[in-house]
Design an enzyme around this catalytic site. Structure first.
Site, PDB file in Angstrom:
ATOM      1  N   GLU A 170     -11.700 -54.951  -0.644  1.00  0.00           N
ATOM      2  CA  GLU A 170     -10.775 -56.051   0.114  1.00  0.00           C
ATOM      3  C   GLU A 170     -11.131 -57.313   0.265  1.00  0.00           C
ATOM      4  OE1 GLU A 170     -10.006 -54.178   4.105  1.00  0.00           O
ATOM      5  OE2 GLU A 170      -7.962 -53.547   2.811  1.00  0.00           O
ATOM      6  N   ASP A 298     -17.059 -46.026  15.542  1.00  0.00           N
ATOM      7  CA  ASP A 298     -17.847 -45.707  14.425  1.00  0.00           C
ATOM      8  C   ASP A 298     -19.216 -45.265  14.893  1.00  0.00           C
ATOM      9  OD1 ASP A 298     -16.104 -46.497  12.508  1.00  0.00           O
ATOM     10  OD2 ASP A 298     -17.051 -48.383  12.055  1.00  0.00           O
ATOM     11  N   GLN A 316      -8.286 -46.997  13.141  1.00  0.00           N
ATOM     12  CA  GLN A 316      -7.073 -46.245  13.254  1.00  0.00           C
ATOM     13  C   GLN A 316      -7.576 -44.680  14.184  1.00  0.00           C
ATOM     14  OE1 GLN A 316      -3.923 -43.190  11.049  1.00  0.00           O
ATOM     15  NE2 GLN A 316      -5.169 -44.216   9.541  1.00  0.00           N
ATOM     16  N   LYS A 376       0.362 -53.146   4.969  1.00  0.00           N
ATOM     17  CA  LYS A 376      -0.888 -53.779   5.750  1.00  0.00           C
ATOM     18  C   LYS A 376      -0.525 -54.638   6.661  1.00  0.00           C
ATOM     19  CE  LYS A 376      -5.427 -54.049   5.267  1.00  0.00           C
ATOM     20  NZ  LYS A 376      -6.466 -53.173   5.961  1.00  0.00           N
TER      21      LYS A 376
HETATM   22  P1  FAD Z   1     -15.620 -52.290  16.566  1.00  0.00           P
HETATM   23  O1  FAD Z   1     -14.324 -52.407  16.421  1.00  0.00           O
HETATM   24  O2  FAD Z   1     -16.557 -52.983  15.458  1.00  0.00           O
HETATM   25  O3  FAD Z   1     -16.196 -52.959  17.825  1.00  0.00           O
HETATM   26  C1  FAD Z   1     -17.620 -52.671  18.313  1.00  0.00           C
HETATM   27  C2  FAD Z   1     -17.520 -53.807  19.383  1.00  0.00           C
HETATM   28  O4  FAD Z   1     -19.122 -53.560  20.066  1.00  0.00           O
HETATM   29  C3  FAD Z   1     -17.344 -55.277  19.090  1.00  0.00           C
HETATM   30  O5  FAD Z   1     -16.728 -55.975  20.051  1.00  0.00           O
HETATM   31  C4  FAD Z   1     -18.772 -55.678  19.286  1.00  0.00           C
HETATM   32  O6  FAD Z   1     -19.028 -57.015  19.224  1.00  0.00           O
HETATM   33  C5  FAD Z   1     -19.474 -55.028  19.871  1.00  0.00           C
HETATM   34  N1  FAD Z   1     -21.124 -54.776  20.239  1.00  0.00           N
HETATM   35  C6  FAD Z   1     -21.709 -54.432  18.915  1.00  0.00           C
HETATM   36  N2  FAD Z   1     -22.938 -54.273  19.356  1.00  0.00           N
HETATM   37  C7  FAD Z   1     -23.126 -54.559  20.696  1.00  0.00           C
HETATM   38  C8  FAD Z   1     -24.158 -54.469  21.511  1.00  0.00           C
HETATM   39  N3  FAD Z   1     -25.279 -54.188  21.245  1.00  0.00           N
HETATM   40  N4  FAD Z   1     -23.953 -54.986  22.940  1.00  0.00           N
HETATM   41  C9  FAD Z   1     -22.582 -55.313  23.284  1.00  0.00           C
HETATM   42  N5  FAD Z   1     -21.696 -55.168  22.535  1.00  0.00           N
HETATM   43  C10 FAD Z   1     -21.836 -54.850  21.055  1.00  0.00           C
HETATM   44  N6  FAD Z   1     -10.415 -49.234   9.249  1.00  0.00           N
HETATM   45  C11 FAD Z   1      -8.814 -49.109   9.175  1.00  0.00           C
HETATM   46  O7  FAD Z   1      -8.409 -47.883   9.938  1.00  0.00           O
HETATM   47  N7  FAD Z   1      -8.084 -49.781   8.407  1.00  0.00           N
HETATM   48  C12 FAD Z   1      -8.655 -50.993   7.723  1.00  0.00           C
HETATM   49  O8  FAD Z   1      -7.785 -51.609   7.355  1.00  0.00           O
HETATM   50  C13 FAD Z   1      -9.989 -51.436   7.842  1.00  0.00           C
HETATM   51  N8  FAD Z   1     -10.388 -52.467   7.366  1.00  0.00           N
HETATM   52  C14 FAD Z   1     -11.680 -52.835   7.496  1.00  0.00           C
HETATM   53  C15 FAD Z   1     -12.257 -54.023   6.906  1.00  0.00           C
HETATM   54  C16 FAD Z   1     -13.427 -54.330   6.968  1.00  0.00           C
HETATM   55  C17 FAD Z   1     -13.941 -55.587   6.537  1.00  0.00           C
HETATM   56  C18 FAD Z   1     -14.424 -53.621   7.577  1.00  0.00           C
HETATM   57  C19 FAD Z   1     -15.770 -53.965   7.953  1.00  0.00           C
HETATM   58  C20 FAD Z   1     -14.004 -52.381   8.372  1.00  0.00           C
HETATM   59  C21 FAD Z   1     -12.647 -51.956   8.078  1.00  0.00           C
HETATM   60  N9  FAD Z   1     -12.082 -50.690   8.684  1.00  0.00           N
HETATM   61  C22 FAD Z   1     -10.706 -50.506   8.701  1.00  0.00           C
HETATM   62  C23 FAD Z   1     -12.894 -49.967   9.607  1.00  0.00           C
HETATM   63  C24 FAD Z   1     -12.913 -50.192  11.036  1.00  0.00           C
HETATM   64  O9  FAD Z   1     -12.901 -51.728  11.276  1.00  0.00           O
HETATM   65  C25 FAD Z   1     -13.856 -49.596  11.900  1.00  0.00           C
HETATM   66  O10 FAD Z   1     -13.938 -48.368  11.752  1.00  0.00           O
HETATM   67  C26 FAD Z   1     -13.508 -49.884  13.531  1.00  0.00           C
HETATM   68  O11 FAD Z   1     -14.171 -51.307  13.776  1.00  0.00           O
HETATM   69  C27 FAD Z   1     -14.627 -49.108  14.303  1.00  0.00           C
HETATM   70  O12 FAD Z   1     -14.152 -49.529  15.628  1.00  0.00           O
HETATM   71  P2  FAD Z   1     -15.103 -49.454  16.933  1.00  0.00           P
HETATM   72  O13 FAD Z   1     -14.482 -49.538  18.213  1.00  0.00           O
HETATM   73  O14 FAD Z   1     -16.006 -48.382  16.879  1.00  0.00           O
HETATM   74  O15 FAD Z   1     -16.185 -50.686  16.603  1.00  0.00           O
HETATM   75  P1  NAD Z   2     -18.436 -47.200   1.892  1.00  0.00           P
HETATM   76  O1  NAD Z   2     -19.530 -46.497   2.370  1.00  0.00           O
HETATM   77  O2  NAD Z   2     -16.988 -46.789   1.976  1.00  0.00           O
HETATM   78  O3  NAD Z   2     -18.420 -48.148   0.409  1.00  0.00           O
HETATM   79  C1  NAD Z   2     -19.799 -48.539  -0.116  1.00  0.00           C
HETATM   80  C2  NAD Z   2     -19.783 -48.468  -1.614  1.00  0.00           C
HETATM   81  O4  NAD Z   2     -20.991 -48.943  -1.955  1.00  0.00           O
HETATM   82  C3  NAD Z   2     -19.606 -46.951  -2.074  1.00  0.00           C
HETATM   83  O5  NAD Z   2     -18.795 -47.062  -3.096  1.00  0.00           O
HETATM   84  C4  NAD Z   2     -21.102 -46.642  -2.688  1.00  0.00           C
HETATM   85  O6  NAD Z   2     -21.142 -46.031  -3.915  1.00  0.00           O
HETATM   86  C5  NAD Z   2     -21.493 -47.995  -3.003  1.00  0.00           C
HETATM   87  N1  NAD Z   2     -23.122 -48.333  -3.057  1.00  0.00           N
HETATM   88  C6  NAD Z   2     -23.701 -47.762  -1.994  1.00  0.00           C
HETATM   89  N2  NAD Z   2     -24.942 -48.023  -2.420  1.00  0.00           N
HETATM   90  C7  NAD Z   2     -25.014 -48.844  -3.694  1.00  0.00           C
HETATM   91  C8  NAD Z   2     -26.052 -49.149  -4.630  1.00  0.00           C
HETATM   92  N3  NAD Z   2     -27.433 -49.113  -4.217  1.00  0.00           N
HETATM   93  N4  NAD Z   2     -25.584 -49.702  -5.956  1.00  0.00           N
HETATM   94  C9  NAD Z   2     -24.270 -49.871  -6.146  1.00  0.00           C
HETATM   95  N5  NAD Z   2     -23.258 -49.573  -5.268  1.00  0.00           N
HETATM   96  C10 NAD Z   2     -23.598 -48.855  -3.810  1.00  0.00           C
HETATM   97  O7  NAD Z   2     -18.507 -48.646   2.860  1.00  0.00           O
HETATM   98  P2  NAD Z   2     -17.602 -49.654   3.263  1.00  0.00           P
HETATM   99  O8  NAD Z   2     -16.653 -50.121   2.156  1.00  0.00           O
HETATM  100  O9  NAD Z   2     -18.088 -50.773   4.106  1.00  0.00           O
HETATM  101  O10 NAD Z   2     -16.378 -48.753   4.292  1.00  0.00           O
HETATM  102  C11 NAD Z   2     -17.254 -48.525   5.789  1.00  0.00           C
HETATM  103  C12 NAD Z   2     -16.064 -47.773   6.559  1.00  0.00           C
HETATM  104  O11 NAD Z   2     -14.970 -48.543   6.755  1.00  0.00           O
HETATM  105  C13 NAD Z   2     -15.215 -46.602   5.709  1.00  0.00           C
HETATM  106  O12 NAD Z   2     -15.326 -45.582   6.344  1.00  0.00           O
HETATM  107  C14 NAD Z   2     -14.036 -46.969   5.186  1.00  0.00           C
HETATM  108  O13 NAD Z   2     -13.127 -46.195   5.340  1.00  0.00           O
HETATM  109  C15 NAD Z   2     -13.833 -48.203   6.428  1.00  0.00           C
HETATM  110  N6  NAD Z   2     -12.822 -49.148   6.022  1.00  0.00           N
HETATM  111  C16 NAD Z   2     -11.536 -48.845   5.705  1.00  0.00           C
HETATM  112  C17 NAD Z   2     -10.648 -50.197   5.307  1.00  0.00           C
HETATM  113  C18 NAD Z   2      -9.448 -49.651   5.036  1.00  0.00           C
HETATM  114  O14 NAD Z   2      -8.902 -48.509   5.362  1.00  0.00           O
HETATM  115  N7  NAD Z   2      -8.473 -50.530   4.477  1.00  0.00           N
HETATM  116  C19 NAD Z   2     -11.147 -51.140   4.903  1.00  0.00           C
HETATM  117  C20 NAD Z   2     -12.578 -51.467   5.120  1.00  0.00           C
HETATM  118  C21 NAD Z   2     -13.429 -50.378   5.556  1.00  0.00           C
END
Ligand code: FAD
Ligand code: NAD
Length: 402
Positions: A170, A298, A316, A376
């Protein structure tokens, strides 16, 4: 006895939704509610790759917590959680501490470098608003510097993305939109800027079928991404990645690690039993052995008993955890039976920039191109609707035409 005190840690998808559901389902006399978060704002983690590439303003990806949670009903504490003392039912914060009767841990993820030498020191990671904004600023600085610093090299313009999971792919999708704009702004020839992805596995996004994977790769390659698949990153230095069996150095001015995540380090600090950095929770989302602690999002492994493996950690899922958790806290307070979490999988979409993407939705319908990109945006707007209601959708929603 006084009212029970419910403390929620983290205002992300899981924590913010739990808090809002508790406000709706509990009468004020039933419990005191406290929400602790590092910042006074919630951010959409799922939009952070856009902030990092510079295709989305950081302010659009966040909103004030007090705009969606009534501070008269919920005590809002903006502080960082350091540790949970389970025996004394106390949470240690950077600037104080707080006791609880019921605790919800929803502190999200941290970047996991798997101990790769130099990665933490030399690569950026997409974790929160600050870390994503830093990537955006650094990227632009490389372009500005290239034009003014006589010692600047062409490789300073190169961007390395380590890992081709969802986050890496992404991010690449946004970079191919952003880079031509930066080239124009700084009068840099587009051909001088390399965008390179290094992935250890033989394929990107292995959870999608081959058709969608080759569509995604072709789309990104057509827009200038170079893939190095089946190539492990062995080390990260100030100059770039050292990769593969022959330890080739790939130089770049901007290096982003998207190779994996793990649960909040607060779990380790608090002495929970962990599997790969997360707590494997019971079916009702409580920590094993602790009737008054729920762990969501997470920070948790929630087992898919049928498949014999955990559900993927996603936004989700985190929002669905929140619903079960709020119901179960209410059930505990009212002496009702607790429910078991059941994931309702609505599908997955990966964006490849503003107008492209791939996805599987509604139990197996494959989407690609503009249809996936449009889906999306629906998912993104639904997320902020669930967390903030219609006002936040109007303020922060994604309505850009394409
Ligand atoms: P988060 O939403 O990350 O929230 C954690 C909260 O805790 C934040 O507000 C943070 O500031 C706070 N916090 C953290 N540490 C502390 C601390 N020590 N003290 C106080 N507060 C703290 N999932 C999907 O389903 N669809 C997607 O399209 C998707 N896209 C993604 C794109 C990216 C770039 C990334 C990185 C992840 C994506 N994911 C997606 C995965 C998804 O974002 C995570 O699974 C989700 O954020 C988990 O939700 P959460 O509530 O556990 O944590
Ligand atoms: P990920 O673990 O899914 O992907 C990491 C990638 O890095 C893997 O393909 C792995 O083989 C590669 N990798 C690891 N070590 C490596 C190395 N030494 N050299 C080269 N490649 C290496 O991590 P992510 O993409 O950060 O996703 C984290 C979580 O967030 C996942 O559960 C994912 O489903 C979720 N997420 C979802 C969306 C979405 O639904 N659109 C978007 C972003 C993240």
């Amino acid at each position: 006895m006084g009212k029970p005190k419910i403390v929620v840690l983290g205002a992300g998808y899981a924590g913010l939704k739990t808090t809002r559901e508790l406000v709706k389902s509990l009468a004020p006399e039933e419990a005191d509610l406290v929400l602790v978060n590092k910042h006074n704002y919630h951010y959409e983690t799922t939009w952070l790759h856009e902030v990092a590439a510079g295709t989305l303003n950081p302010n659009q990806a966040r909103f004030m917590i007090s705009d969606v949670v009534n501070p008269n009903r919920v005590r809002l504490i903006y502080d960082a959680v350091v540790e949970v003392n389970k025996e004394d039912q106390r949470v240690i914060l950077e600037n104080g501490e707080i006791t609880y009767d019921y605790l919800v841990i929803a502190l999200g993820f941290e970047s996991n470098t798997f101990g790769i030498k130099g990665m933490e020191e030399n690569a950026y990671a997409i974790v929160d608003i600050d870390s994503s904004r830093e990537i955006r600023e650094h990227l632009e600085y490389q372009f500005a510097k290239y034009k003014t610093d006589e010692n600047a090299k062409e490789s300073d313009l190169s961007i390395l993305v380590g890992g081709a999971g969802f986050t890496g792919i992404e991010l690449l999708g946004e970079l191919v939109e952003r880079i031509p704009k930066l080239c124009k702004k700084y009068d840099v020839d587009r051909h001088k800027v390399r965008i390179i992805n290094v992935e250890a596995m033989p394929s990107i996004l292995p959870m999608f079928d081959k058709d969608l994977v080759s569509y995604a790769m072709q789309s990104l390659e057509d827009r200038g991404v170079e893939f190095k698949l089946g190539t492990a990153i062995n080390e990260c230095t100030e100059d770039g990645f050292i990769v593969g069996d022959d330890n080739e150095l790939i130089e770049a001015g901007t290096v982003v690690w998207t190779g994996g995540v793990t649960g909040s380090s607060v779990l380790t600090e608090s002495g929970f039993e962990l599997t790969k950095g997360k707590v494997t929770v019971d079916g009702d989302l409580r920590a094993p052995g602790f009737d008054n602690i729920f762990i969501l999002g997470d920070c948790a492994w929630v087992m898919d008993e049928e498949a014999g493996r955990p559900f993927p950690p996603t936004a989700q899922a985190a929002m669905q955890h929140a619903d079960t958790c709020a119901n179960n806290i209410k059930a505990v307070l009212r002496n009702d039976p607790l429910e078991t979490f059941d994931f309702d999988d609505k599908g997955t979409v990966a964006s490849l920039g503003v107008t492209d993407g791939i996805g599987n939705v509604f139990s197996g319908t494959a989407l690609k191109g503009k249809a996936a990109a449009a889906m999306k945006k629906v998912v993104d707007n639904r997320s902020i609707y669930l967390l903030g209601g219609p006002k936040i959708v109007l303020k922060k929603g994604k309505f850009r035409p394409f």
